[in-house]
Enzyme design. Structure first.
Site, mmCIF file in Angstrom:
data_model
loop_
_atom_site.group_PDB
_atom_site.id
_atom_site.type_symbol
_atom_site.label_atom_id
_atom_site.label_comp_id
_atom_site.label_asym_id
_atom_site.label_seq_id
_atom_site.Cartn_x
_atom_site.Cartn_y
_atom_site.Cartn_z
ATOM 1 N N LYS A 156 2.519 15.860 -8.390
ATOM 2 C CA LYS A 156 3.960 15.877 -8.656
ATOM 3 C C LYS A 156 4.405 17.271 -9.095
ATOM 4 C CE LYS A 156 4.064 10.957 -9.782
ATOM 5 N NZ LYS A 156 3.809 9.962 -10.840
ATOM 6 N N GLY A 193 -0.336 -4.114 -14.830
ATOM 7 C CA GLY A 193 0.090 -3.613 -13.523
ATOM 8 C C GLY A 193 0.570 -2.168 -13.551
HETATM 9 N N1 HSE Z 1 0.871 5.996 -10.737
HETATM 10 C C1 HSE Z 1 2.118 6.617 -11.029
HETATM 11 C C2 HSE Z 1 2.397 6.585 -12.515
HETATM 12 C C3 HSE Z 1 3.291 5.897 -10.366
HETATM 13 O O1 HSE Z 1 1.672 5.940 -13.280
HETATM 14 O O2 HSE Z 1 3.354 7.246 -12.918
HETATM 15 C C4 HSE Z 1 3.602 6.421 -9.004
HETATM 16 O O3 HSE Z 1 3.969 7.766 -9.020
#
Ligand code: HSE
Ligand code: NAP
Length: 440
Positions: free
Chosen positions: A205, A187
């Protein structure tokens, strides 16, 4: 006691975490806040889906417009993901004078400016702690705790999925395919993990972080972005011989000299790519799906934030902290207390060709006289200085021999030109692989 009405759009992983925290910690939150938070509406898409949490049917809706139309909803919490529908909801809320909390980095990285402009015009707040590194309070640190300081650089492991994959590859020596499948089973990775493994999620980000750290106005397309799919167990083995491990890093830094960009602005670099880092370093200890950001700032020096970057409860905790902070502003009648990032960029982006890094170069060449000397002289002709060399003797003299160089800092454009020249030579049997080296 003052009541503040909340409308939550999204009842998935993060929405579920937020509702759970609001219910479990209701007493503590009320005591800390001196106000009562009431969830007036919870919107989702699929009325047929079963939900792990019991929420009164009267607040559930499949129309996000209900959040906008309810005068009792003062804070709209956007936890749907995606860009277009989220943008419509967020701008709809701001135009009606409602405050917004969002966890949506894709939205902020691509349409943040429009959202912030509208929020300023309507004198309402936008909070987004959960958009980067989930539960790790990096946004608040940049916006508030280090408001006194000047950030010169940041290096982050900001994607948990890829960090889980790279940690497993480093520790178990496995290829990326099976480890990615495991990340999906557990997950961590989405059914479609493209955004994570391509570096796209980390680039979104980085745009959000660079805006807060430097006043940079970047979009994901501006960030040099390379993913992890081309990495092989061999890269990890070679790296170990030189004392390195591999991480997907998000890097943004002011470049020297200060003020050397157009209009006397500082130049910054912005990049997301796999990088070798020293095995004993702080960042090397960030294992599994954990996230971390190392900041370099003038007054504080080096600091590091570390924690869970995803998941219902860590991310939900960041969202609820935003709701609490925002409610404090509402109660004090001081929206805009913590200003949004400036509209004009305070810095300029340095072209990626000017990046300066140390590099790991993996040549695959014929084992014959003069090959090593030719590679070294091609590098030297472009002012690329070699720090270390390794060659493994092959039993079969006709097989390609791996020849690995580590360079001192070099200019990216020079390095790529040298590789192109070396790869054109008949003694080079496979395209040269390169990986940047960072010293965090
Ligand atoms: N998909 C992102 C991660 C989580 O694996 O860090 C949500 O920002
Ligand atoms: P998710 O599990 O897919 O949940 C999304 C929720 O939004 C679902 O409840 C979905 O409804 C609802 N939704 C989607 N479109 C909608 C629409 N048009 N109208 C009404 N409801 C709609 O997503 P998530 O993982 O919680 O992520 C939410 C946001 O948080 C994203 O921006 C993500 O990037 C960010 N985030 C997530 C994490 C994390 O750990 N998951 C960490 C940091 C940030 P249904 O339930 O009916 O499908």
């Amino acid at each position: 006691m003052r009541e503040v009405g909340i409308g939550i759009a999204g009842f998935g992983t993060v929405g579920g975490g937020v509702l759970s925290i609001l219910s479990r910690h209701a007493g503590d939150i009320e005591a800390r806040l001196g106000a009562h938070l009431t969830v007036k509406k919870v919107a989702f898409r699929d009325a047929g889906k079963s939900r792990a949490l019991d929420v009164p049917a009267s607040v559930l809706t499949t129309r996000v417009e209900d959040l906008l139309e309810d005068p009792g909803v003062e804070v709209v919490v956007e936890l749907m993901g995606g860009v277009d529908e989220a943008f419509a909801l967020v701008t709809g809320a701001l135009s009606r004078g409602k405050h917004v909390v969002t966890a949506n980095k894709a939205l902020l990285a691509t349409r943040g400016q429009e959202i912030f402009r509208l929020a300023r015009a309507r004198s309402v707040d936008v909070y987004y702690e959960a958009a980067v590194c989930g539960g790790v309070p990096i946004i608040r640190t940049l916006r508030e705790s280090l408001a006194s300081d000047r950030i010169n650089g940041l290096v982050g492991i900001v994607n948990g999925t890829t960090n889980f994959i790279l940690t497993a590859m480093a520790e178990r020596g496995e290829a990326i395919g099976p480890v990615l499948a495991e990340a999906q089973r557990l997950g961590y990775a989405e059914a479609d993990p493209t955004l994570d493994v391509s570096g796209g999620d980390a680039a979104q980000k980085l745009c959000v972080l660079a805006q807060l750290a430097f006043g940079a106005r970047l979009e994901p397309k501006d960030v040099l972005t390379e993913g992890i799919m081309r990495l092989s167990p061999d890269d990890f083995r070679w790296g170990r011989e030189f004392g390195y491990t591999l991480k997907l890093l998000a890097v943004a830094r002011r470049c020297e000299p200060a003020g050397s960009g157009p209009g006397g602005k500082d130049l910054v670099e912005a990049r997301v790519h796999p990088a070798f880092i020293p095995q004993g370093s702080l960042m090397a200890g960030v294992r599994g799906a954990m996230n971390a950001v190392v900041l370099q700032s003038e007054a504080l020096g080096t600091s590091m934030l570390y924690g869970q970057g995803a998941g219902a409860m860590p991310t939900g905790s960041a969202v609820v902290s935003d709701i609490i902070d925002l409610t404090r502003n509402i109660m004090a009648g001081s929206p805009g207390r913590v200003p949004l990032p400036p509209e004009q960029s305070l810095v300029e982006l340095r072209p990626h060709s000017e990046i300066r890094c140390a590099y790991y170069l993996h040549f695959s060449v014929k084992d014959e006289p003069g090959v090593l000397a030719r590679i070294a002289s091609t590098l030297a002709a472009r002012s690329i200085s070699v720090a270390a060399v390794q060659q493994r003797e092959q039993a079969d003299a006709s097989a390609p021999v791996p020849l690995v160089f580590v360079t001192h800092q070099a200019r990216e454009a020079d390095l790529k030109a040298a590789i192109a020249e070396i790869d054109r030579h008949p003694a080079t049997l496979n395209p040269t692989r390169f990986i940047r080296i960072e010293s965090v």
